[in-house]
Motif scaffolding. Sequence first.
Motif, short mmCIF file in Angstrom:
data_model
loop_
_atom_site.label_atom_id
_atom_site.label_comp_id
_atom_site.label_asym_id
_atom_site.label_seq_id
_atom_site.Cartn_x
_atom_site.Cartn_y
_atom_site.Cartn_z
N PRO A 205 24.70 -20.08 -3.97
CA PRO A 205 23.61 -21.05 -4.02
C PRO A 205 24.12 -22.36 -4.63
O PRO A 205 24.78 -22.33 -5.66
CB PRO A 205 22.57 -20.39 -4.92
CG PRO A 205 23.28 -19.35 -5.68
CD PRO A 205 24.48 -18.95 -4.88
N GLY A 206 23.84 -23.46 -3.99
CA GLY A 206 24.26 -24.75 -4.53
C GLY A 206 25.64 -25.17 -4.08
O GLY A 206 26.29 -25.97 -4.73
N PHE A 208 27.91 -26.30 -0.50
CA PHE A 208 27.86 -26.54 0.94
C PHE A 208 29.13 -27.24 1.44
O PHE A 208 29.10 -28.00 2.39
CB PHE A 208 26.60 -27.32 1.33
CG PHE A 208 26.37 -28.55 0.51
CD1 PHE A 208 26.91 -29.76 0.91
CD2 PHE A 208 25.63 -28.50 -0.65
CE1 PHE A 208 26.71 -30.90 0.16
CE2 PHE A 208 25.44 -29.64 -1.43
CZ PHE A 208 25.97 -30.85 -1.02
N ARG A 211 30.42 -25.73 4.91
CA ARG A 211 29.51 -26.17 5.95
C ARG A 211 29.83 -27.60 6.35
O ARG A 211 29.94 -27.93 7.53
CB ARG A 211 28.08 -26.09 5.41
CG ARG A 211 27.10 -26.75 6.32
CD ARG A 211 25.69 -26.69 5.79
NE ARG A 211 24.82 -27.28 6.79
CZ ARG A 211 23.51 -27.24 6.74
NH1 ARG A 211 22.91 -26.64 5.76
NH2 ARG A 211 22.80 -27.80 7.67
N ASP A 442 16.69 -28.27 -19.00
CA ASP A 442 17.06 -26.99 -18.40
C ASP A 442 17.25 -25.93 -19.49
O ASP A 442 17.92 -26.17 -20.48
CB ASP A 442 18.37 -27.13 -17.60
CG ASP A 442 18.15 -27.88 -16.30
OD1 ASP A 442 17.24 -27.47 -15.56
OD2 ASP A 442 18.85 -28.87 -16.06
N PHE A 450 18.63 -16.71 -13.60
CA PHE A 450 18.62 -17.09 -12.18
C PHE A 450 19.86 -16.56 -11.45
O PHE A 450 19.76 -15.95 -10.39
CB PHE A 450 18.56 -18.62 -12.06
CG PHE A 450 18.91 -19.15 -10.70
CD1 PHE A 450 18.02 -19.01 -9.64
CD2 PHE A 450 20.13 -19.77 -10.47
CE1 PHE A 450 18.35 -19.49 -8.38
CE2 PHE A 450 20.46 -20.24 -9.21
CZ PHE A 450 19.57 -20.11 -8.17
N CYS B 82 16.28 -21.48 -2.59
CA CYS B 82 16.41 -21.05 -3.98
C CYS B 82 17.81 -21.31 -4.49
O CYS B 82 18.31 -20.60 -5.35
CB CYS B 82 16.11 -19.56 -4.10
SG CYS B 82 14.43 -19.20 -3.68
N GLY B 83 18.48 -22.28 -3.91
CA GLY B 83 19.80 -22.66 -4.40
C GLY B 83 19.68 -23.16 -5.83
O GLY B 83 18.58 -23.42 -6.32
N THR B 84 20.82 -23.31 -6.49
CA THR B 84 20.80 -23.68 -7.89
C THR B 84 20.15 -25.04 -8.11
O THR B 84 19.37 -25.23 -9.04
CB THR B 84 22.22 -23.69 -8.45
OG1 THR B 84 22.90 -22.57 -7.92
CG2 THR B 84 22.21 -23.61 -9.95
N ALA B 85 20.49 -25.97 -7.23
CA ALA B 85 19.94 -27.32 -7.38
C ALA B 85 18.41 -27.26 -7.27
O ALA B 85 17.69 -27.89 -8.04
CB ALA B 85 20.52 -28.25 -6.34
N HIS B 87 16.58 -24.65 -7.79
CA HIS B 87 16.07 -23.88 -8.93
C HIS B 87 15.86 -24.76 -10.15
O HIS B 87 14.80 -24.73 -10.76
CB HIS B 87 17.02 -22.73 -9.26
CG HIS B 87 16.57 -21.92 -10.43
ND1 HIS B 87 15.58 -20.97 -10.34
CD2 HIS B 87 16.93 -21.97 -11.73
CE1 HIS B 87 15.38 -20.44 -11.53
NE2 HIS B 87 16.18 -21.03 -12.40
N VAL B 88 16.88 -25.56 -10.48
CA VAL B 88 16.72 -26.38 -11.68
C VAL B 88 15.70 -27.49 -11.47
O VAL B 88 15.21 -28.07 -12.42
CB VAL B 88 18.06 -26.98 -12.20
CG1 VAL B 88 19.03 -25.89 -12.56
CG2 VAL B 88 18.68 -27.93 -11.20
N VAL B 121 15.83 -18.45 0.72
CA VAL B 121 17.20 -18.53 1.19
C VAL B 121 18.07 -19.04 0.05
O VAL B 121 17.61 -19.83 -0.78
CB VAL B 121 17.30 -19.39 2.47
CG1 VAL B 121 16.91 -20.82 2.18
CG2 VAL B 121 18.68 -19.34 3.08
N ALA B 122 19.32 -18.56 0.01
CA ALA B 122 20.17 -18.89 -1.14
C ALA B 122 20.47 -20.37 -1.23
O ALA B 122 20.44 -20.95 -2.29
CB ALA B 122 21.46 -18.09 -1.08
N CYS B 123 20.78 -21.00 -0.11
CA CYS B 123 21.06 -22.44 -0.14
C CYS B 123 21.09 -22.94 1.28
O CYS B 123 21.71 -22.33 2.14
CB CYS B 123 22.40 -22.73 -0.81
SG CYS B 123 22.69 -24.50 -1.05
N ILE B 124 20.41 -24.06 1.56
CA ILE B 124 20.51 -24.60 2.90
C ILE B 124 21.40 -25.83 2.93
O ILE B 124 21.58 -26.44 3.97
CB ILE B 124 19.13 -24.91 3.54
CG1 ILE B 124 18.35 -25.91 2.69
CG2 ILE B 124 18.33 -23.65 3.73
CD1 ILE B 124 17.19 -26.51 3.43
N GLY B 125 21.96 -26.18 1.80
CA GLY B 125 22.96 -27.25 1.77
C GLY B 125 22.41 -28.65 1.84
O GLY B 125 23.07 -29.57 2.28
N CYS B 127 21.15 -30.17 -1.03
CA CYS B 127 20.84 -30.16 -2.46
C CYS B 127 20.37 -31.52 -2.97
O CYS B 127 19.71 -31.60 -4.00
CB CYS B 127 22.06 -29.73 -3.24
SG CYS B 127 22.73 -28.15 -2.69
#
Lengths: 601, 164
Positions: A205-206, A208, A211, A442, A450, B82-85, B87-88, B121-125, B127
């Motif tokens: 997560p976070g 890319f 991609r 945060d 998380f 629900c990626g980290t970015a 989330h915060v 979804v974990a991250c869609i890129g 952010c």
Amino acid sequence: MIRNSKNKKETERDIVVKVCLGPGGIASGGERVLMAFKEETGKRGIKASFEPNCSVHQVGCMGLCSKDVLVDVLQNGKKTTYQFIKPEMVGRIVEEHIINGRVVEEWTVREDYNAFYGKQMKVVLDACGKIDPEDIEAYILMDGYESARKALTKMTPVEVIEEVKSSGLRGRGGAGFPTGKKWEFCRSQKEETRYFICNADEGDPGAFMDRAIIEGNPHSVIEGMIIGAYAINAKEGYVYIRAEYPLAVKRLGIALGKAREKGFLGKKIFGTDIDFDIKIKLGAGAFVCGEETALIASIEGRRGMPRTRPPFPAQKGLWGKPTVINNVETLANLPLIIKNGAKWYSSIGSDGSKGTKVFALTGKIKNTGLIEVPMGISLKEIIYDIAGGIEKDRTFKAVQTGGPSGGCIPSSMIDLKVDYETLAKAGSIMGSGGMIVLDETDCMVAIAKFFLEFTQKESCGKCPPCRIGTKRMLEILERITAGNGKEEDLALLEELGGKVKVTSLCGLGQSAPNPVLSTIKYFRDEYEEHIKNKKCPAKVCNALITFSILESCNGCGACRIACPAVAITGEKKKLHRIYQDLCIKCGACFEVCKFSAVEKL
Amino acid sequence: MNPQSKKEDLLGDILEKYRDTKGNIIPLLQDIQDIFGYIPEDAVDLISKRLDIPESKLYGVTTFYAQFHLRPRGENIITACCGTACHVKGSERIINSIRTILGLGSGEDTTRDQKFTLEKVACIGTCSMAPVIVINKDVYGGITPDKITRTLKKYQTKRSDDKE
């Protein structure tokens, strides 16, 4: 010479408009902007060529996703970059800039745009954002596939391996294993059939980066695979890619087809006697499949569960044959190493970590986007020079690297150098390249929770330390954030975390405790505040905060309308109140109140 | 030809396509999900019989990967990043708000009228636009609980229009 012809080609055209069509660009309406440009110029009969600019995320020209949609206008070789472009703004740009030659100054990028690029070093991302990813000719004009040709026609496989070894290139997927060594190990196997796999199952997560590389410059990855396959003598290759990245899959498919037409893939490639072709395998959504043996299981059509090593995939991999698995970014480095030589490559970076690293820079910073920096740059340079500092001028608290396998580095260590060893020593990892900046708002306990929620959910369940250990750790974090933490919980977390790290079967479990252990190490007082005083200092943990309306409320009703839980009542122009038992603590009231009459405690 | 029998024909074609290829289960299931939107029990039964793969193995693979669904999904798919970015920047609060607005009980991800499905979804890129939700194919960035109420209303009114 080839380069010159490209330059000539671009300047010959009167106008080139490049619209950011990376994930960020598309999400911000890049396609509509592109359409608008086509319509406007078509209407006015201007001869213009429109390039769907490659995955703009990484973009040389753009890359600064927080300013999307970015548009480059090249007129007689002079480049102007516009930011935050919407379809309705296009008419004026065409009218004033393209027709009358007057740049629309107020929409162009500001100084922070240049600062964003100042300390970056675009090597892997150089072509991204400059070339059309669906046009193989554009890549060939930038010397594309020349490195593969050189390797296959002028070098022996052993020479290729030696070159990569002496370049110091290490795997960009996270663990940092030397790429050349991996190849050498695979090449030394007796078995004739070998496989070459590109790991594009980017699941952090976070993050890319992969991609962006595939969407922006898919041919660089294919070329890297051709070079690698030649080195280990593989005839078949696979790209294992997330199905959640439809655009990357599409562009990769187009690129593979074009490369086949050109004779770069298939039978007798580059006019030699060598055969090599690549198939796409779509991942089905399992984080653990980023692990090599789990990825192999998934390609074989089984549940993606890792197995014990040895034997390593280089010995017994796909269908039991020697297999090399390299990450997307690693592969994109290879054509450059073959082209410019190992010496050039190893001149970039720090002692143990050579070359550059691509990071997905996000979180509470002013400029978010995709960056590429030389190894060994300091965190401070990344956060303050490139990212422009913390947004809303809040206080920098920590930076998280390596995603769910990494850790948090506190603000006191901001001068830390970014390379494999230094980050590991600080309790984090380089990881695949996610970098999330956190500020004073945060909660570090919530961040740890998380990540653990993520790894616990993604644990494949095969080995007990990971399956049960992460579950128990998560339960402890849940009770701490719910205000039910016990004095002994921290010691228990540290003990459990240590055991899970050393006894888990694969990298997922071995690194899962990192976010928890590193936050306990650097932010122990914050954990203690949750446990002893039942307070969340950052005011994040729902159970430990309450929203209430102050006497200063003037009864405008904005909060009542915004509340999705219908938990706020009050007559117009009179004091409103929140029913605590209905409140879902979404914070909508807090955000909409223009009179600071909603309090978060 | 009714749509149902057309789907069955397609299913037959898919089974033929994957009969002899190595490592065929995942792409096979992906193709089936493309047609039906989920993996129907009957399809699993049919694959098992025709391709001689034990049902247990098929269910094993289906339940392992997040991509596969064994139950039909809603007409509108809401994907919450629900990626980290995200989330915060408060994605959890957004998700809670969506659940409240749609009236989803705990453990439910599809509304009873089959109009909405909420997925994470974990991250869609993307952010830089966090927090982000995707409804069908439309991306909504910089979402707040307040904005989500208004955004969902658009899709909900569409729903009542359909009824009329």
